[in-house]
Scaffold this active site. Structure first.
Site: not given
Ligand code: PBG
Length: 334
Positions: A195, A261
């Site tokens: 991520k 992601k």
């Molecule tokens: C946080 C989380 C995020 C997303 C999913 N879980 C955002 C972040 O890390 O700040 C993003 C998903 C999206 O942008 O569609 N645990």
């Protein structure tokens, strides 16, 4: 000398269909949904046209229409009332919390639907970080303990798959251990393995009404310095080898599904994962990808339906077995 003519295979639509290599189907798609207190609510999210914060009653209608289109899995993200956000994120493992009630309600009505629940502290912390903060730093091991408790509480509520999106070290192993100890050997873990610290999560944080990372202006008072970004736990977008390290660890810790992601700007990582792992690979087409496509289409610069199809097909072509996308229903309606 005969001429080589690749165009022969593109002669007409029938032939093109016959030789098409990649086709996204309902079986590939996971539909992310935002949930909020208030049975009947359906709140629009400005930066994500067509996406709503659903109440526990209205969401059932949305899920009904998704299942009628063939969708088999949803991923839940809770919008937590600011009064419940604390520095220690106690609400995260409340058995009666919003997520847990939503899982129970949804599974009661749709027992066969696969419900995926998110594991991370950001919806629950007053500062908006995915972990606890001590001396101005997001601390790892204490956070992992809470994440493991969250997983058990979500499994107890009926989640089929838990999905740690926090990027703490060692959380997959700790969650597996906690689930097994509690008798949930069959609960799957879909790990957000690679991520990245991406600008593309902007609309999502908006959707969650997450505390701004600079915090002080919102919600509960915060007693300490808060890091201004998530770069000490989410990955540097410039790195690819490092994603392989995360992949190796998650596989050793027995992640059932590994995820990359965001998706579209990280298709090389998706391809690496597909080549290097023996588990299904998921990719998350995140909120910013959704918002960009919508914005360009609204401006008349690109065709929305074609962009939806092309973006999802490209993610699958790169090697994703599963795609989390806010376009899940739209794609199946095209
Ligand atoms: C946080 C989380 C995020 C997303 C999913 N879980 C955002 C972040 O890390 O700040 C993003 C998903 C999206 O942008 O569609 N645990």
């Amino acid at each position: 000398m005969h001429k080589i003519r690749p165009r022969r295979l593109r002669l007409n639509a029938m032939l093109r269909d016959l030789v098409q290599e990649t086709k996204v189907t309902a079986n590939d798609l996971i539909y992310p949904l935002f949930i909020k207190e208030g049975e009947d609510s359906k709140e629009a999210i400005k930066s994500m046209p067509g996406i709503y914060r659903w109440g526990l009653k209205t969401i059932l209608t949305e899920i009904q229409s998704a299942t009628e289109l063939g969708i088999k899995a949803i991923a839940l993200f809770p919008v937590i009332d600011p009064s419940l956000k604390t520095e220690l994120a106690e609400e995260a493992s409340n058995p009666e919390g919003l997520t847990q009630r939503a899982i129970k309600t949804i599974k009661a009505k749709f027992p066969e639907l696969l419900v995926i629940s998110d594991i991370a502290l950001d919806p629950y912390t007053s500062h908006g970080h995915d972990g606890l903060i001590q001396n101005g730093k997001v601390i790892n091991d204490e956070t992992v303990e809470i994440l493991a408790q969250m997983a058990v509480v979500q499994a107890q509520a009926g989640a089929d798959i838990v999905a740690p999106s926090d990027m703490m070290d060692g959380r997959v192993g700790a969650i597996r251990h906690a689930l097994d100890e509690a008798g949930f050997q069959d609960t799957l873990i879909m790990s957000y393995t690679a991520k990245y610290a991406s600008c593309l999560y902007g609309p999502f944080r908006d959707a969650l009404e997450a505390a701004s990372l600079r915090a002080t202006e919102s919600g509960a008072a915060i007693s300490q310095v808060v890091p201004a970004d998530k770069k000490t736990y989410q990955m540097n977008p410039a790195n690819s080898t490092e994603a392989n390290k995360e992949l190796n660890h998650d596989l050793l810790e027995s992640a059932d599904i590994v995820m990359v992601k965001p998706a579209s700007w990280y298709l090389d990582i998706v391809k690496n994962f597909k080549e290097q792992s023996h588990v299904p690979v998921a990719a998350y087409q995140v909120s910013g990808e959704y918002a960009m496509i919508h914005a360009a289409a609204a401006a008349g610069y690109i065709d929305l339906d074609q962009a939806i199809k092309e973006s999802l097909t490209s993610i699958k072509r790169a090697g994703a077995d599963l795609i989390l996308t806010y376009f899940a229903k739209n794609y199946l309606e095209i």
